[in-house]
Design a protein around this motif. Structure first.
Motif, PDB file in Angstrom:
ATOM      1  N   ALA A   1     -22.321 -36.980   6.913  1.00  0.00           N
ATOM      2  CA  ALA A   1     -22.000 -36.335   5.349  1.00  0.00           C
ATOM      3  C   ALA A   1     -23.069 -37.077   4.579  1.00  0.00           C
ATOM      4  CB  ALA A   1     -20.502 -37.357   4.886  1.00  0.00           C
ATOM      5  N   GLU A   2     -23.690 -38.453   5.000  1.00  0.00           N
ATOM      6  CA  GLU A   2     -24.758 -38.920   3.890  1.00  0.00           C
ATOM      7  C   GLU A   2     -25.894 -38.045   4.074  1.00  0.00           C
ATOM      8  OE1 GLU A   2     -27.757 -42.545   3.470  1.00  0.00           O
ATOM      9  OE2 GLU A   2     -25.588 -42.848   4.421  1.00  0.00           O
TER      10      GLU A   2
ATOM     11  N   ILE B   1     -21.557 -29.011   4.116  1.00  0.00           N
ATOM     12  CA  ILE B   1     -20.297 -29.376   5.172  1.00  0.00           C
ATOM     13  C   ILE B   1     -19.307 -28.320   5.251  1.00  0.00           C
ATOM     14  CG2 ILE B   1     -18.908 -30.531   3.615  1.00  0.00           C
ATOM     15  CD1 ILE B   1     -18.861 -32.798   5.872  1.00  0.00           C
TER      16      ILE B   1
ATOM     17  N   GLU C   1     -19.519 -39.396  11.774  1.00  0.00           N
ATOM     18  CA  GLU C   1     -18.993 -38.399  10.743  1.00  0.00           C
ATOM     19  C   GLU C   1     -19.523 -38.872   9.393  1.00  0.00           C
ATOM     20  OE1 GLU C   1     -17.483 -35.203  10.708  1.00  0.00           O
ATOM     21  OE2 GLU C   1     -18.512 -35.349  12.706  1.00  0.00           O
ATOM     22  N   LYS C   2     -19.362 -40.274   9.023  1.00  0.00           N
ATOM     23  CA  LYS C   2     -20.046 -40.972   7.876  1.00  0.00           C
ATOM     24  C   LYS C   2     -21.316 -40.717   7.648  1.00  0.00           C
ATOM     25  CE  LYS C   2     -21.152 -45.369   6.143  1.00  0.00           C
ATOM     26  NZ  LYS C   2     -21.181 -46.866   6.322  1.00  0.00           N
TER      27      LYS C   2
ATOM     28  N   GLU D   1     -25.631 -34.548   2.469  1.00  0.00           N
ATOM     29  CA  GLU D   1     -25.940 -34.895   0.814  1.00  0.00           C
ATOM     30  C   GLU D   1     -27.336 -35.070   0.777  1.00  0.00           C
ATOM     31  OE1 GLU D   1     -24.426 -38.045  -2.527  1.00  0.00           O
ATOM     32  OE2 GLU D   1     -23.705 -38.263  -0.440  1.00  0.00           O
TER      33      GLU D   1
END
Length: 496
Positions: free
Chosen positions: A397-398, A413, A393-394, A401
């Motif tokens: 997100a990147e 998201i 999940e990290k 972005e």
């Protein structure tokens, strides 16, 4: 009756591209062929799934390159790809995003030349020279070099291949080769990117593989309408027309050996007798189905191989359109070598990753609901690393972005209506992939041709191997060729 032409009863384990190819060619030779697949559909890594929301996701391959090689499969069965699906050319072929600019690679070769010249004066002429050499490698490499069973180097002692040895640049590394043509780092990245998925740094890949640049850029990037899975279903249909029988939800659990031969296989709790077995399943896993003393390779061998990457994949259904995003986009804002080192040297999650985004709904309205986007994200990783959900999940997100920074979109998201992740542990559970690799063995010089795992078991006379862990190597066209090679070798098998 000649024993070599007697009809054989052949089992094929797995229905990825090499398995489908092997089954079709083996049946064409007059054999009775049965394919055993652990999943409920064909395709292996190239499976497809549909969601309740109306999204259609290809699970694996998305770059339709070397389409002439793929077309060759259909030609061998007196048909053509167009009989099964519509193939369209992408324009631009893809976009590459750098830290301060982006480059779109156009469909037409003449326009690519102009692009190179604009970035680096004189690069158009260098591009012509590069692609002329790449075309030669493609025509010799993909038509002659990769079609050998690779039992011995003697197979390559032909006038054509011997005369071509220097031109094939087998002993030159790809990075130095590219830098000999282009100075601009962006152009170098454009030329280096295709070999990343061969499973090693461009420094460790033979310059022979510039053939991929020709097979991609010059021949063009295609897309089969309906998704890459249309190629799977087309090949399955071809195989069935040859008489192949498919057994889905039948995972092969054991190969039963008698007198140096596979006498039968155990699948779904039952035994099935065969004259020969072609394992297009993961090579290492297949060997765990037979006694250790009969395996071609021990665990130490596999541990010392260089594997192509695994990857983190996200399948996302996005509400609303994503402006300024192409069908294929490569996010190369960070340093390539740092990411590569995390895969091959440090074996860790990259701090500053590169990734790839595929948005087929830009081309194909049938893969997403109206006014929505089908988004496939892929981040190459070292095989064997831990892939907990919070880490996945990290990185999601990147990646989102960076897509936002590229496109000007915001809060992607919050627009996700479907999400599924897929990573190292999933490759292991779904495909029995060694350390969760996604692409097989790296095509380094020490793992090329005769130096790859053999297509035939040395101690079991009727057991053969196909797929990305043996010759010719990773990729859809090589896997199709692998099946053809192995089917021809099984046809030579003498019955007793």
């Amino acid at each position: 009756m000649n024993t070599e032409t007697q009809k054989k009863r052949i089992a094929v384990i797995g229905s990825g591209f090499s398995g489908l190819s092997a089954a079709a060619y083996a049946a064409k030779s007059g054999n009775e062929v049965h394919v055993f697949e652990k999943h409920n559909q064909p395709g292996g890594r190239a499976r497809q799934f549909k969601t309740d929301e109306g999204y259609v996701f290809d699970m694996g391959p998305s770059w339709y390159w070397m389409h002439d090689i793929i077309e060759g499969f259909f030609t061998d069965f007196n048909c053509k790809a167009a009989d099964f699906f519509s193939l369209v050319s992408l324009d631009p072929q893809f976009e590459m995003v750098f830290s301060k600019e982006k480059i779109s690679v156009p469909e037409k070769n003449g326009d690519i030349r102009e692009l190179f010249e604009k970035i680096e004066p004189g690069a158009a002429r260098q591009y012509d020279k590069f692609m002329k050499s790449a075309q030669f490698k493609y025509e010799v490499g993909m038509k002659d070099f990769v079609t050998k069973p690779c039992y011995s180097w003697m197979e390559f002692i032909s006038l054509k291949i011997a005369a071509s040895a220097l031109k094939l640049n087998l002993l030159s590394d790809f990075r130095k080769y590219v830098s000999g043509y282009f100075a601009d780092p962006k152009l170098r990245s454009l030329m280096e990117f295709p070999v990343i998925f061969l499973g090693a740094s461009p420094q460790h890949i033979p310059a022979l593989y510039s053939l991929m640049n020709y097979g991609g850029y010059v021949l063009g990037t295609k897309y089969p309408m309906g998704g890459f899975y249309r190629l799977v279903t087309a090949m399955k249909e071809v195989a069935e027309k040859q008489g192949v029988t498919f057994h889905f939800n039948h995972e092969v659990k054991k190969l039963n050996i008698e007198n140096g031969k596979v006498a039968s296989i155990t699948a779904d709790g039952k035994e099935y007798e065969f004259d020969a077995v072609i394992a297009s399943s993961d090579y290492h896993h297949t060997e765990t189905l037979i006694p250790k003393s009969l395996r071609n390779y021990n665990n130490a061998y596999w541990k010392n191989r260089t594997f192509a990457p695994s990857c983190l994949i996200y399948y996302l259904g996005i509400k609303g359109k994503i402006s300024h995003l192409k069908h294929h986009t490569l996010f190369f804002e960070n340093e390539l070598d740092n990411h590569i080192d995390c895969i091959y040297k440090n074996k860790k999650w990259p701090a500053k990753p590169l990734f790839y985004a595929c948005c087929p709904s830009k081309t194909d309205p049938d893969v997403a609901p109206e006014d929505c986007e089908n988004l496939f994200l892929l981040l190459p990783l070292a095989p064997g690393i831990h892939d907990e959900e919070d880490v996945r999940e990290k990185y999601l997100a990147e990646m989102l972005e960076r897509i936002e920074n590229h496109t000007g979109e915001r809060r992607l998201i919050s627009r996700i209506e479907y999400k599924r992740s897929y990573c190292v542990s999933d490759f292991i559970s779904d495909y029995n992939a060694y350390q969760g690799n996604a692409y097989g063995l790296s095509n380094t010089l020490s793992q090329t041709a005769v130096l790859k795992p053999k297509i035939r078991n040395r101690k079991i006379s009727n057991l053969f191997y196909a797929g990305q862990l043996t010759v010719p190597g990773p990729g859809v066209p090589p896997s199709i060729i692998s099946g053809k090679i192995v089917a021809a070798e099984v046809s030579k098998l003498k019955m007793k």
